[in-house]
Design a protein around this motif. Sequence first.
Motif, PDB file in Angstrom:
ATOM      1  N   PRO A 711       0.974  -1.008   0.072  1.00  0.00           N
ATOM      2  CA  PRO A 711       0.070   0.033  -0.067  1.00  0.00           C
ATOM      3  C   PRO A 711       0.964   1.226  -0.104  1.00  0.00           C
ATOM      4  CG  PRO A 711       0.003  -1.006   2.076  1.00  0.00           C
ATOM      5  CD  PRO A 711       0.791  -2.000   1.140  1.00  0.00           C
ATOM      6  N   MET A 712       0.565   2.446  -0.639  1.00  0.00           N
ATOM      7  CA  MET A 712       1.275   3.458  -1.096  1.00  0.00           C
ATOM      8  C   MET A 712       1.408   4.478   0.192  1.00  0.00           C
ATOM      9  SD  MET A 712      -1.323   5.501  -3.250  1.00  0.00           S
ATOM     10  CE  MET A 712      -2.711   6.278  -2.629  1.00  0.00           C
ATOM     11  N   HIS A 713       0.356   4.130   1.072  1.00  0.00           N
ATOM     12  CA  HIS A 713       0.209   4.958   2.270  1.00  0.00           C
ATOM     13  C   HIS A 713       1.338   4.964   3.342  1.00  0.00           C
ATOM     14  CE1 HIS A 713      -3.783   4.930   0.535  1.00  0.00           C
ATOM     15  NE2 HIS A 713      -4.094   3.772   0.884  1.00  0.00           N
ATOM     16  N   TRP A 714       1.991   3.662   3.394  1.00  0.00           N
ATOM     17  CA  TRP A 714       3.052   3.725   4.387  1.00  0.00           C
ATOM     18  C   TRP A 714       4.257   4.616   4.021  1.00  0.00           C
ATOM     19  CZ3 TRP A 714       2.075   1.364   8.928  1.00  0.00           C
ATOM     20  CH2 TRP A 714       0.951   0.714   8.935  1.00  0.00           C
ATOM     21  N   GLU A 715       4.951   5.177   4.858  1.00  0.00           N
ATOM     22  CA  GLU A 715       5.828   6.161   4.533  1.00  0.00           C
ATOM     23  C   GLU A 715       7.203   5.713   3.862  1.00  0.00           C
ATOM     24  OE1 GLU A 715       6.707   4.872   9.034  1.00  0.00           O
ATOM     25  OE2 GLU A 715       4.881   5.495   7.540  1.00  0.00           O
ATOM     26  N   THR A 716       7.445   4.340   4.035  1.00  0.00           N
ATOM     27  CA  THR A 716       8.645   3.806   3.775  1.00  0.00           C
ATOM     28  C   THR A 716       8.583   3.169   2.263  1.00  0.00           C
ATOM     29  OG1 THR A 716       8.195   1.616   4.593  1.00  0.00           O
ATOM     30  CG2 THR A 716       9.668   3.204   5.849  1.00  0.00           C
ATOM     31  N   VAL A 717       7.418   3.021   1.572  1.00  0.00           N
ATOM     32  CA  VAL A 717       7.202   2.232   0.487  1.00  0.00           C
ATOM     33  C   VAL A 717       8.078   3.048  -0.653  1.00  0.00           C
ATOM     34  CG1 VAL A 717       5.690   1.610  -1.264  1.00  0.00           C
ATOM     35  CG2 VAL A 717       5.336   1.205   1.218  1.00  0.00           C
ATOM     36  N   ASN A 718       7.974   4.335  -0.772  1.00  0.00           N
ATOM     37  CA  ASN A 718       8.613   5.107  -1.837  1.00  0.00           C
ATOM     38  C   ASN A 718      10.062   5.141  -1.871  1.00  0.00           C
ATOM     39  OD1 ASN A 718       6.406   5.595  -3.732  1.00  0.00           O
ATOM     40  ND2 ASN A 718       5.493   7.274  -2.381  1.00  0.00           N
ATOM     41  N   GLN A 719      10.633   4.431  -0.804  1.00  0.00           N
ATOM     42  CA  GLN A 719      12.097   4.251  -0.931  1.00  0.00           C
ATOM     43  C   GLN A 719      12.580   3.249  -1.912  1.00  0.00           C
ATOM     44  OE1 GLN A 719      13.855   3.241   3.010  1.00  0.00           O
ATOM     45  NE2 GLN A 719      12.402   4.778   4.116  1.00  0.00           N
ATOM     46  N   LEU A 720      11.570   2.580  -2.529  1.00  0.00           N
ATOM     47  CA  LEU A 720      11.712   1.422  -3.299  1.00  0.00           C
ATOM     48  C   LEU A 720      11.383   1.590  -4.802  1.00  0.00           C
ATOM     49  CD1 LEU A 720      10.113  -1.417  -1.611  1.00  0.00           C
ATOM     50  CD2 LEU A 720      12.619  -0.905  -1.356  1.00  0.00           C
ATOM     51  N   THR A 721      10.262   2.498  -4.756  1.00  0.00           N
ATOM     52  CA  THR A 721       9.667   2.910  -6.353  1.00  0.00           C
ATOM     53  C   THR A 721      10.968   3.697  -7.294  1.00  0.00           C
ATOM     54  OG1 THR A 721       8.886   5.139  -5.193  1.00  0.00           O
ATOM     55  CG2 THR A 721       7.560   3.108  -5.783  1.00  0.00           C
ATOM     56  N   PHE A 722      10.610   3.326  -8.640  1.00  0.00           N
ATOM     57  CA  PHE A 722      11.500   3.619  -9.692  1.00  0.00           C
ATOM     58  C   PHE A 722      11.087   4.875 -10.260  1.00  0.00           C
ATOM     59  CE2 PHE A 722      12.393   3.074 -14.175  1.00  0.00           C
ATOM     60  CZ  PHE A 722      13.642   3.286 -14.231  1.00  0.00           C
ATOM     61  N   ALA A 723      12.009   5.848 -10.236  1.00  0.00           N
ATOM     62  CA  ALA A 723      11.552   7.404 -10.892  1.00  0.00           C
ATOM     63  C   ALA A 723      11.396   7.282 -12.527  1.00  0.00           C
ATOM     64  CB  ALA A 723      12.505   8.472 -10.494  1.00  0.00           C
ATOM     65  N   GLU A 724      10.450   6.979 -12.976  1.00  0.00           N
ATOM     66  CA  GLU A 724      10.113   7.102 -14.356  1.00  0.00           C
ATOM     67  C   GLU A 724       8.794   7.810 -14.836  1.00  0.00           C
ATOM     68  OE1 GLU A 724       9.825   4.150 -18.489  1.00  0.00           O
ATOM     69  OE2 GLU A 724       9.501   3.269 -16.349  1.00  0.00           O
ATOM     70  N   PHE A 725       8.817   8.506 -15.620  1.00  0.00           N
ATOM     71  CA  PHE A 725       7.810   9.658 -15.772  1.00  0.00           C
ATOM     72  C   PHE A 725       7.095   9.172 -17.536  1.00  0.00           C
ATOM     73  CE2 PHE A 725      10.775  10.838 -13.181  1.00  0.00           C
ATOM     74  CZ  PHE A 725       9.785  11.459 -11.805  1.00  0.00           C
ATOM     75  N   ASP A 726       5.818   9.615 -17.304  1.00  0.00           N
ATOM     76  CA  ASP A 726       5.125   9.311 -18.748  1.00  0.00           C
ATOM     77  C   ASP A 726       5.735  10.824 -19.585  1.00  0.00           C
ATOM     78  OD1 ASP A 726       2.428   8.738 -20.395  1.00  0.00           O
ATOM     79  OD2 ASP A 726       2.911  10.628 -20.719  1.00  0.00           O
ATOM     80  N   PRO A 727       6.133  10.654 -20.833  1.00  0.00           N
ATOM     81  CA  PRO A 727       6.925  11.870 -21.415  1.00  0.00           C
ATOM     82  C   PRO A 727       5.938  12.896 -21.897  1.00  0.00           C
ATOM     83  CG  PRO A 727       6.467   9.933 -22.984  1.00  0.00           C
ATOM     84  CD  PRO A 727       6.142   9.362 -21.720  1.00  0.00           C
ATOM     85  N   TYR A 728       4.619  12.667 -21.796  1.00  0.00           N
ATOM     86  CA  TYR A 728       3.511  13.746 -22.157  1.00  0.00           C
ATOM     87  C   TYR A 728       3.008  14.374 -20.860  1.00  0.00           C
ATOM     88  CZ  TYR A 728       4.044  11.283 -26.415  1.00  0.00           C
ATOM     89  OH  TYR A 728       4.751  10.723 -27.636  1.00  0.00           O
ATOM     90  N   SER A 729       2.652  13.614 -19.912  1.00  0.00           N
ATOM     91  CA  SER A 729       1.858  14.111 -18.674  1.00  0.00           C
ATOM     92  C   SER A 729       2.914  14.684 -17.652  1.00  0.00           C
ATOM     93  CB  SER A 729       0.808  13.275 -17.949  1.00  0.00           C
ATOM     94  OG  SER A 729       1.555  12.055 -17.649  1.00  0.00           O
ATOM     95  N   ARG A 730       4.381  14.000 -17.736  1.00  0.00           N
ATOM     96  CA  ARG A 730       5.274  14.024 -16.649  1.00  0.00           C
ATOM     97  C   ARG A 730       4.733  13.445 -15.405  1.00  0.00           C
ATOM     98  NH1 ARG A 730       9.464  13.692 -19.154  1.00  0.00           N
ATOM     99  NH2 ARG A 730      10.422  14.291 -17.210  1.00  0.00           N
ATOM    100  N   GLN A 731       3.834  12.193 -15.435  1.00  0.00           N
ATOM    101  CA  GLN A 731       3.282  11.784 -14.269  1.00  0.00           C
ATOM    102  C   GLN A 731       4.125  10.655 -13.892  1.00  0.00           C
ATOM    103  OE1 GLN A 731      -0.812  11.440 -13.975  1.00  0.00           O
ATOM    104  NE2 GLN A 731      -0.996  10.021 -12.041  1.00  0.00           N
ATOM    105  N   PRO A 732       4.433  10.567 -12.516  1.00  0.00           N
ATOM    106  CA  PRO A 732       5.258   9.297 -12.166  1.00  0.00           C
ATOM    107  C   PRO A 732       4.795   7.942 -12.382  1.00  0.00           C
ATOM    108  CG  PRO A 732       5.175  11.026 -10.348  1.00  0.00           C
ATOM    109  CD  PRO A 732       4.254  11.412 -11.448  1.00  0.00           C
ATOM    110  N   SER A 733       5.514   6.931 -12.644  1.00  0.00           N
ATOM    111  CA  SER A 733       4.912   5.603 -12.803  1.00  0.00           C
ATOM    112  C   SER A 733       5.256   4.793 -11.620  1.00  0.00           C
ATOM    113  CB  SER A 733       5.540   5.075 -14.100  1.00  0.00           C
ATOM    114  OG  SER A 733       5.195   3.814 -14.201  1.00  0.00           O
ATOM    115  N   TYR A 734       4.483   4.757 -10.707  1.00  0.00           N
ATOM    116  CA  TYR A 734       4.868   3.926  -9.307  1.00  0.00           C
ATOM    117  C   TYR A 734       4.715   2.726  -9.359  1.00  0.00           C
ATOM    118  CZ  TYR A 734       4.510   8.772  -6.881  1.00  0.00           C
ATOM    119  OH  TYR A 734       4.682  10.060  -6.376  1.00  0.00           O
TER     120      TYR A 734
END
Length: 747
Positions: A711-734
Amino acid sequence: MSITTDNKLIAKSGPLKLVGDMILARDGHLTRELLLEPAKFGLGKTREAESPDATTTAVCGFCSTGCGLEIHLKEGRAVTLTPATDWPVNLGMACPKGWEALTVLNSPDRATRPLKKNANGKLEPTSWDDALKTFCDQLKGVQSRHGNDSVAFLSTGQIATEEMAFLGSLAKFGMGMLHGDGNTRQCMATAATAYKESFGFDAPPFSYADFEESDTLVFIGSNLCIAHPILWERVLRNPHKPEIIVIDPRLTETAQAATTHLQIQPKSDLTLLYTVANLLIQNDWIDRDFIAQHTNHFDEFAQHVAAYTLERAVERTGLPEQTIIDFAEKIHRGERVSFWWTMGVNQSHEGVRTAQAMINLALMTGNIGRPGTGANSVTGQCNAMGSRLFSNTTNLLGGHSFTNPADRQKVADILEIPVERIPTENSWAYDQIIEGIKEDKVKGLWVIATNPAHSWIHQNGLHEILQKLEFLVVQDMYTTTETAQLADLVLPAAGWGEKEGSFINSERRFGLHKKVSPAPGEALADFQIFRAIAGYWGCGDMFSKWTAPERVFETMQQLSQGQPCDISGIGGYQDLDDRRGVQWPFAAGETDIASERRLFADGQFFHADQKAKFRFEETRLPGETASEEYPFTLLTGRGTAAQWHTQTRTAKSGVLRKLYPNMLQVDLHPADAKELGIAPHEEIFVESKRGVIKAHANLTAAVQRGHVFMPMHWETVNQLTFAEFDPYSRQPSYKNAAVRLRRRQDG
């Protein structure tokens, strides 16, 4: 307005002068007493119930559903609430978060005084006067050393539309900033971009009534049961025994309730949708009249999807061939087909094209503009739509363009400011602002009602980047957010229920929220903080007419005139209150006052030729995939209906905390657990190339082999996620990081 000289407050404040309705002391600064008690001067008056023990109605401030809540008052203060039975959104229903909306306001970690970092690096209380002087001195200092563009802001989908408009105008027109974005970039930028390119404007076409009027509902990357439970209740009210098709790598709660679950491989949905489009074309299961009259570029699209064969789809999605054929046939058989998506699509490396693939299916089958149809994005935050239209971030106020001279002149004329104050280029997106900090181009940052130190992708990297700032200001309800703890200055803000304004929900409905409880201590509405900053910065005259949120709403109405989002026909806050919200557009002279309306019934879109466009592109793999070293694909998403985003608010409710696990869990398939020797509930390490965290193993067949879910709500989860973005919206791909699992005893 008159001010008598025998007023004790004025006497001790010294000589005052009036600028608009802002009373300034002799040194030009707002008095602290005025900020904290504006009602003493007849300022900042809010809509409150006539009787101190009455009931008033307000729109909820959690998610984008936009439910109506009856707030019950005692001695002029909210004491409890119930769902509004006459609100056209929720029809007397509320989710756990809505029921607890008042409870989360009463928390010991509320920000009640401004906090300033001392010489030892610790935050300590200070006065509003000192806080505002520090804000201006520090950010002006950064600008003088590094240029105006060295200061940026990160806003939110959680504050009122009027506050968003004020912030964006203050920052860009008053303070000279170019760069500002919002956390809406993390949830809805993909949908906004897809709609703009396909329809000519960011225009979700649907009404919530379509949940009840479809005979075929297709949900892609949407766990509606958990993320938007009231909207799932609307699905359950559907009298047509609908076909419910869920496309999701996980067996989510929504998938379990569906008539068909297509359990695809992660990020293969675009291949699937192109293949289905190809099947519909091959079988001539399309509406050629609608395509010819109301769309462009269909022939090129048909040529593009011809390469998406069943064999290719089977290999990429993992679905059986017949399952894909059956899916296409169900779309063909449906008379009223609706396509719905949320974060599983938006938070993707190719999310815009995936959203447009659904739009393409709706267009080519004529499933748009009629009851029970549409390609429909369900928004995340309570006011993400307000952010998309009026925050001055991704576009100029009211859906105008920074790069269009006529739009800039229109906005300048309405605001009565020199057109030269309006930037002629677009802001950097959220990720580009973060990269700007990393590259020493952004040295000062103002964060309002959002918590990027928790929510931003690749969290460890962001923490390092934020340390490079010369000055970080956080404006929030709470002092304990991960971002507030990093701040040089914290400005205490009022929350929902402690101020007034409007939100715009997923179906384009403006709803009013009201002040039903006082803010704690010295906390102020964001609106008041922005007015105070304008005064201290020296640009207060520019906003002298914006004396209350409703005055900003009136300006928004002027800005919207002639735009697809025209709201010039709404009769102010009273009209919003009486009508239980109003969907845009509602232009002056509008006669259709139906509580639920949809767009494109006439087949006219917002491009110059009034036609929609087919948009498409070759599919591609995510930037990171499972490997021998990191063999699992990490999926993230909503945990339970009781959790919300970074849990800044929901964690404050004892009731909500009981409705979700008290520890971080990682879902994995029992066969994978057996292979790794992992026992149920065992604490294990989950590791990516960016970090390692601990979680308790939850063995479940809801995830496929080779996948894990957190679940995304826990403070540590985004220590793992990969920083990639849609080229048109610049939205992160979590949702596509590669990870490995280790038992603690293995070291």
